[in-house]
Design a protein around this motif. Structure first.
Motif, PDB file in Angstrom:
ATOM      1  N   GLY A 132      -6.879   8.022 -22.780  1.00 17.45           N
ATOM      2  CA  GLY A 132      -6.911   7.377 -22.440  1.00 17.45           C
ATOM      3  C   GLY A 132      -7.873   5.751 -23.731  1.00 17.45           C
ATOM      4  O   GLY A 132      -7.567   4.900 -23.466  1.00 17.45           O
ATOM      5  N   ALA A 133      -7.840   6.097 -24.518  1.00 18.56           N
ATOM      6  CA  ALA A 133      -9.007   5.415 -25.499  1.00 18.56           C
ATOM      7  C   ALA A 133      -8.137   4.179 -25.591  1.00 18.56           C
ATOM      8  O   ALA A 133      -8.297   3.180 -26.165  1.00 18.56           O
ATOM      9  CB  ALA A 133      -9.153   6.383 -27.364  1.00 18.56           C
ATOM     10  N   PRO A 134      -7.074   4.148 -26.002  1.00 20.54           N
ATOM     11  CA  PRO A 134      -6.254   2.475 -26.630  1.00 20.54           C
ATOM     12  C   PRO A 134      -6.234   2.143 -25.934  1.00 20.54           C
ATOM     13  O   PRO A 134      -6.089   0.834 -25.781  1.00 20.54           O
ATOM     14  CB  PRO A 134      -4.681   3.680 -27.220  1.00 20.54           C
ATOM     15  N   ALA A 135      -5.335   3.016 -24.715  1.00 27.19           N
ATOM     16  CA  ALA A 135      -5.036   1.387 -23.109  1.00 27.19           C
ATOM     17  C   ALA A 135      -6.768   1.005 -22.811  1.00 27.19           C
ATOM     18  O   ALA A 135      -6.779   0.192 -22.321  1.00 27.19           O
ATOM     19  CB  ALA A 135      -4.929   2.690 -21.762  1.00 27.19           C
ATOM     20  N   ARG A 136      -7.494   2.171 -23.059  1.00 27.17           N
ATOM     21  CA  ARG A 136      -9.005   1.414 -22.712  1.00 27.17           C
ATOM     22  C   ARG A 136      -9.576   0.240 -23.832  1.00 27.17           C
ATOM     23  O   ARG A 136      -9.921  -0.895 -23.156  1.00 27.17           O
ATOM     24  CB  ARG A 136      -9.813   2.294 -22.763  1.00 27.17           C
ATOM     25  N   GLU A 137      -9.001   0.398 -24.890  1.00 35.57           N
ATOM     26  CA  GLU A 137      -8.786  -0.638 -25.951  1.00 35.57           C
ATOM     27  C   GLU A 137      -8.139  -1.980 -25.940  1.00 35.57           C
ATOM     28  O   GLU A 137      -8.382  -2.828 -25.652  1.00 35.57           O
ATOM     29  CB  GLU A 137      -8.521  -0.527 -27.080  1.00 35.57           C
ATOM     30  N   TYR A 138      -6.975  -1.392 -25.037  1.00 34.89           N
ATOM     31  CA  TYR A 138      -5.924  -2.653 -24.502  1.00 34.89           C
ATOM     32  C   TYR A 138      -6.737  -3.756 -23.681  1.00 34.89           C
ATOM     33  O   TYR A 138      -6.304  -5.206 -23.647  1.00 34.89           O
ATOM     34  CB  TYR A 138      -5.132  -2.317 -24.145  1.00 34.89           C
ATOM     35  N   LEU A 139      -7.365  -3.014 -22.709  1.00 40.69           N
ATOM     36  CA  LEU A 139      -7.934  -3.787 -21.221  1.00 40.69           C
ATOM     37  C   LEU A 139      -9.065  -4.291 -22.086  1.00 40.69           C
ATOM     38  O   LEU A 139      -9.608  -5.756 -21.119  1.00 40.69           O
ATOM     39  CB  LEU A 139      -8.434  -2.698 -20.797  1.00 40.69           C
ATOM     40  N   ALA A 140      -9.784  -3.786 -23.104  1.00 37.52           N
ATOM     41  CA  ALA A 140     -10.466  -4.548 -23.411  1.00 37.52           C
ATOM     42  C   ALA A 140     -10.215  -5.946 -24.439  1.00 37.52           C
ATOM     43  O   ALA A 140     -11.100  -7.359 -24.015  1.00 37.52           O
ATOM     44  CB  ALA A 140     -11.870  -3.428 -24.389  1.00 37.52           C
ATOM     45  N   LYS A 141      -9.492  -6.066 -25.044  1.00 38.07           N
ATOM     46  CA  LYS A 141      -8.614  -7.392 -25.453  1.00 38.07           C
ATOM     47  C   LYS A 141      -8.425  -7.843 -24.350  1.00 38.07           C
ATOM     48  O   LYS A 141      -8.268  -9.305 -24.932  1.00 38.07           O
ATOM     49  CB  LYS A 141      -7.703  -6.596 -26.875  1.00 38.07           C
ATOM     50  N   ARG A 142      -7.817  -6.872 -23.110  1.00 38.53           N
ATOM     51  CA  ARG A 142      -7.377  -8.592 -22.354  1.00 38.53           C
ATOM     52  C   ARG A 142      -8.495  -8.272 -21.478  1.00 38.53           C
ATOM     53  O   ARG A 142      -8.773  -9.828 -20.686  1.00 38.53           O
ATOM     54  CB  ARG A 142      -6.669  -7.873 -21.257  1.00 38.53           C
ATOM     55  N   GLY A 143      -9.463  -8.648 -22.164  1.00 40.37           N
ATOM     56  CA  GLY A 143     -11.244  -8.907 -21.171  1.00 40.37           C
ATOM     57  C   GLY A 143     -11.357  -8.795 -19.557  1.00 40.37           C
ATOM     58  O   GLY A 143     -11.551  -8.901 -18.754  1.00 40.37           O
ATOM     59  N   ILE A 144     -10.514  -7.290 -19.754  1.00 38.14           N
ATOM     60  CA  ILE A 144     -10.807  -6.981 -18.516  1.00 38.14           C
ATOM     61  C   ILE A 144     -12.196  -5.750 -18.261  1.00 38.14           C
ATOM     62  O   ILE A 144     -11.919  -4.867 -19.196  1.00 38.14           O
ATOM     63  CB  ILE A 144      -9.758  -6.000 -18.082  1.00 38.14           C
ATOM     64  N   SER A 145     -13.386  -5.705 -17.609  1.00 39.46           N
ATOM     65  CA  SER A 145     -14.106  -5.463 -17.292  1.00 39.46           C
ATOM     66  C   SER A 145     -14.134  -4.176 -16.865  1.00 39.46           C
ATOM     67  O   SER A 145     -13.357  -3.995 -16.750  1.00 39.46           O
ATOM     68  CB  SER A 145     -15.251  -6.165 -17.083  1.00 39.46           C
ATOM     69  N   GLU A 146     -15.113  -3.054 -17.346  1.00 41.47           N
ATOM     70  CA  GLU A 146     -15.237  -1.810 -16.384  1.00 41.47           C
ATOM     71  C   GLU A 146     -15.023  -1.902 -14.514  1.00 41.47           C
ATOM     72  O   GLU A 146     -14.156  -0.536 -14.261  1.00 41.47           O
ATOM     73  CB  GLU A 146     -16.253  -0.319 -17.077  1.00 41.47           C
ATOM     74  N   ALA A 147     -15.785  -2.716 -14.308  1.00 38.95           N
ATOM     75  CA  ALA A 147     -16.002  -2.830 -13.287  1.00 38.95           C
ATOM     76  C   ALA A 147     -14.301  -3.314 -12.287  1.00 38.95           C
ATOM     77  O   ALA A 147     -14.032  -2.872 -11.668  1.00 38.95           O
ATOM     78  CB  ALA A 147     -17.167  -3.983 -12.759  1.00 38.95           C
ATOM     79  N   THR A 148     -13.593  -4.057 -12.734  1.00 33.66           N
ATOM     80  CA  THR A 148     -12.896  -5.156 -13.000  1.00 33.66           C
ATOM     81  C   THR A 148     -11.420  -3.706 -12.425  1.00 33.66           C
ATOM     82  O   THR A 148     -10.850  -3.440 -11.649  1.00 33.66           O
ATOM     83  CB  THR A 148     -11.635  -6.248 -13.439  1.00 33.66           C
ATOM     84  N   ARG A 149     -11.917  -2.899 -13.949  1.00 34.46           N
ATOM     85  CA  ARG A 149     -10.756  -1.779 -13.865  1.00 34.46           C
ATOM     86  C   ARG A 149     -11.511  -0.263 -13.062  1.00 34.46           C
ATOM     87  O   ARG A 149      -9.764  -0.713 -12.687  1.00 34.46           O
ATOM     88  CB  ARG A 149     -11.541  -1.073 -15.321  1.00 34.46           C
ATOM     89  N   LYS A 150     -11.913  -0.987 -12.856  1.00 37.15           N
ATOM     90  CA  LYS A 150     -12.476   0.556 -11.319  1.00 37.15           C
ATOM     91  C   LYS A 150     -11.625   0.118  -9.929  1.00 37.15           C
ATOM     92  O   LYS A 150     -11.351   0.316  -9.428  1.00 37.15           O
ATOM     93  CB  LYS A 150     -13.634   1.103 -11.088  1.00 37.15           C
ATOM     94  N   ALA A 151     -12.137  -1.316  -9.887  1.00 37.88           N
ATOM     95  CA  ALA A 151     -11.506  -1.978  -8.785  1.00 37.88           C
ATOM     96  C   ALA A 151     -10.341  -2.301  -7.904  1.00 37.88           C
ATOM     97  O   ALA A 151     -10.271  -1.751  -7.344  1.00 37.88           O
ATOM     98  CB  ALA A 151     -12.168  -3.067  -8.997  1.00 37.88           C
ATOM     99  N   PHE A 152      -9.506  -2.203  -9.374  1.00 42.25           N
ATOM    100  CA  PHE A 152      -8.249  -2.330  -9.361  1.00 42.25           C
ATOM    101  C   PHE A 152      -7.149  -0.499  -9.591  1.00 42.25           C
ATOM    102  O   PHE A 152      -6.509  -0.254  -9.605  1.00 42.25           O
ATOM    103  CB  PHE A 152      -6.980  -3.440 -10.380  1.00 42.25           C
ATOM    104  N   GLY A 153      -8.330   0.196  -9.895  1.00 41.11           N
ATOM    105  CA  GLY A 153      -7.747   1.322  -9.824  1.00 41.11           C
ATOM    106  C   GLY A 153      -7.152   1.651 -11.145  1.00 41.11           C
ATOM    107  O   GLY A 153      -6.081   3.098 -11.517  1.00 41.11           O
ATOM    108  N   PHE A 154      -6.609   1.436 -12.466  1.00 38.35           N
ATOM    109  CA  PHE A 154      -6.738   1.255 -13.438  1.00 38.35           C
ATOM    110  C   PHE A 154      -6.350   2.434 -13.976  1.00 38.35           C
ATOM    111  O   PHE A 154      -6.598   3.387 -14.385  1.00 38.35           O
ATOM    112  CB  PHE A 154      -6.866   0.731 -14.437  1.00 38.35           C
TER     113      PHE A 154
END
Length: 631
Positions: A132-154
């Motif tokens: 999942g490293a490339p996907a996590r990198e994409y989310l980081a570029k979009r400014g999506i924090s880990e807290a938001t990632r977990k809240a929305f269940g990515f």
């Protein structure tokens, strides 16, 4: 026949309880709930509350309590099954068949939530793994924090045709297909629907995973892929993030509708939690009903590009037939080429809120859209604009809302196409009871109900038929004798519908002359008109003494002439008021009559009768003026 708890929950969720109860009981909004006088016991002060979000009603007076089904059995007197069948028919649901196989199928459908939840857990696990490293990198570029990632269940769906199928092998393949997780084509082996995508769970109003949206990582089409419709998921009846936005809207008293789930997530990252999004379709009637349960005027915030504005207009068209008093839409437009993520990154939540605060009402959005649709230089183009606007108004089913939309569009049309007039002296607005010396003259006896007086610029369109020639002739003859009445009645005279072009031109020249010269008398006015082609018509009207009004008679030089002059001026002021008001009242009467013929309700009848009485009173005043002058 077996009605599972899951099926009954779905039925209740598709019924708007306040609308159901409002068919037989008058309900009024009270904050986030509705109130009414309890139908189960006599009371004068409302103690009966309806909560659409929770799906129940409760009376604090007699303790009556229940949901939509209970309402149908207790208030309508239906049996349980008859109540369920009637509600299901309205909600577009099929009542399970009365056989063991149907009961077994209902149980299997209920367990589909276990499938989707297991898939969500597995996708989230994949995102957190080394894959999942490339996907996590994409989310980081979009400014999506880990807290938001977990809240929305990515999560992450690996680039594999069988990874999910293998991970969820404890579930039957047929169930995975039915839940939308696998694709089955003819006789081929079913394979994973989502591959190489960032996965976003879609939840129902209770927060349960029912479907997924997947954004592709890298190049490829389609960019976004949603689950198909399943027994759990109906995209036309689902709003993304409703489970989180609904409680948030109770704090903000606001709901924002954006175009997609990534917009919702970007706003949530910025601290704006009261946003929802449709799922690959234009807003449907059911989705509009869902957001109207939360707030009466939700804000639609779509992109400023062509596609976003088309989506906004589709939503507007869909909403028009459903409008009712107090419930509408407003529209906030983002700058072209920017989405909510761009705004909150550049200007923060405050900048986005400023855009929301500038949202336009639905009526204004329709007006601007149609005015910008094409040129408005010819009469035909202007007529087409009017036709399109009134067609929008006629699409509204509620008679009162439809009436006010027609009035609003007429006001805007009149302001846009108003006849340009020369610069004149200060205007004094006409009022039915104006004091002496003001617009309308002193001692005026004509005093219609002020609530029925239309705005000054509202009804120029009524001039198509105009006022009958004898009345206009009497008016112009009186104004020629008493030019001082021109100046103080200018506002009313400029909106008087005159059908004869010659008389209209004469009246216009007289008004222009009076505005340029104070203290103008009859001889001075005739001197101005003499070189013009309207002069002959003016002298003809001035000689016509057979008209039975005081202001059309010659006055001799005597003491009696002073009193007669005052009477003539007073009658002329009143006459102008009647001529201007009656066509406007008659147009409103015609509209009220048409509305009443469609609605046949008491309120429409009362409006029609009030306008009819007004028209009758104006006709009586005209007759009285003629009788007074002949005495």
């Amino acid at each position: 026949m077996t009605l599972t708890p899951q099926w009954l929950d779905e039925l209740r969720s598709r019924v708007t309880l306040s609308t159901l109860i409002g068919r037989t009981v008058k309900v009024t909004r009270a904050g986030r709930e509705y109130k009414a006088c309890c139908p189960f016991h006599n009371e004068k002060t409302p103690s009966f509350t309806i909560n659409d979000e929770k799906g129940f009603y409760h009376c604090f007076g007699c303790s009556a309590h229940g949901d939509a089904i209970r309402w149908m059995t207790d208030q309508r007197g239906l049996s349980f099954m008859d109540a369920v069948k009637e509600l299901a028919a309205e909600a577009g649901m099929e009542v399970p068949a009365a056989d063991p196989r149907a009961a077994k199928k209902a149980e299997e459908q209920a367990s589909l939530r276990d499938v989707t939840q297991a898939a969500a857990d597995w996708f989230a696990q994949q995102l957190g793994s080394s894959n999942g490293a490339p996907a996590r990198e994409y989310l980081a570029k979009r400014g999506i924090s880990e807290a938001t990632r977990k809240a929305f269940g990515f999560g992450l769906a690996p680039e594999s045709r069988s990874a999910l199928k293998e991970a969820l092998k404890k579930f039957p393949t047929a169930m995975l297909v039915e839940a939308g997780m696998l694709i089955a084509v003819d006789d081929k082996e079913p394979y994973d629907r989502f591959r190489g995508r960032l996965m976003i769970p879609i939840r129902d109003a209770r927060g349960r995973v029912i479907a997924f949206g997947g954004r592709i990582l890298g190049d490829g089409e389609p960019k976004y892929l949603n689950s198909p419709d399943t027994p759990l998921f109906d995209k036309g009846r689902t709003l993304y993030n409703l489970d989180k936005a609904s409680p948030a809207s109770r704090q903000t008293n606001r709901i924002i509708v954006v175009e997609g789930y990534m917009d919702v997530i970007a706003l949530a990252e910025a601290g704006i939690a009261d946003a929802v999004a449709p799922l690959g379709t234009a807003l449907t009637e059911n989705q509009l009903g869902m957001i109207w349960r939360m707030v009466p005027v939700p804000i639609l915030c779509f992109d400023g590009d062509s596609a976003g504005q088309k989506a906004a207009m589709r939503a507007a068209m869909r909403a028009l037939p459903l409008l009712r008093p107090g419930f509408s839409l407003s529209f906030a437009t983002l700058p072209a080429g920017q989405d909510p993520d761009d705004i909150v990154r550049a200007r923060g939540a405050t900048g986005f809120t400023e855009i929301l605060e500038g949202a336009q009402p639905l009526v204004e959005r329709l007006w601007m859209h149609e005015v910008a649709a094409g040129p408005l230089t010819t009469p035909e183009e202007r007529a087409a604009l009017k036709s399109r606007l009134l067609a929008h108004a006629d699409a509204i089913e509620d008679a009162d809302v439809r009436h006010h939309y027609r009035e609003a569009f007429r006001e805007r049309l009149d302001a846009l196409f108003a006849r340009k007039t020369p610069e004149r002296g200060p205007r004094q607005p006409w009022t039915p009871n104006a004091p002496r010396g003001g617009f309308g003259g002193g001692g005026r006896r004509f005093a219609p109900d002020p609530r029925l007086q239309p705005p000054a610029d509202e009804t120029r369109s009524i001039g198509q038929a105009g006022i009958s020639a004898p009345y206009i002739a009497a008016l112009i003859g009186g104004l020629l004798r008493y030019p001082e009445a021109l100046r103080r009645n200018e506002e009313a005279l400029t909106r008087l519908p005159v059908s004869d072009p010659g008389d209209a031109e004469l009246l216009g020249v007289m008004l222009d002359s009076a505005m340029c010269r104070e203290g103008l008398d009859c001889e001075g006015l005739l001197a101005i008109l003499e070189p013009m082609k309207v002069y002959n018509r003016a002298t003809t009207l001035l000689r016509a003494d057979g008209m039975h009004f005081s202001f059309n008679r010659r006055l001799e030089s005597s003491d009696e002439a002073v009193a007669a002059r005052e009477t003539a001026l007073r009658d002329l002021d009143e006459y102008i008021g009647v001529l201007v008001t009656q066509p406007e009242i008659r147009e409103r009467l015609a509209q009220a009559t048409a509305d009443f013929q469609r609605t046949m309700d008491d309120e429409g009848f009362a409006r029609q009768q009030k306008l009819y009485a007004m028209d009758k009173e104006l006709t009586r005043r005209l007759a009285a003026l003629s009788e007074n002058s002949s005495q």
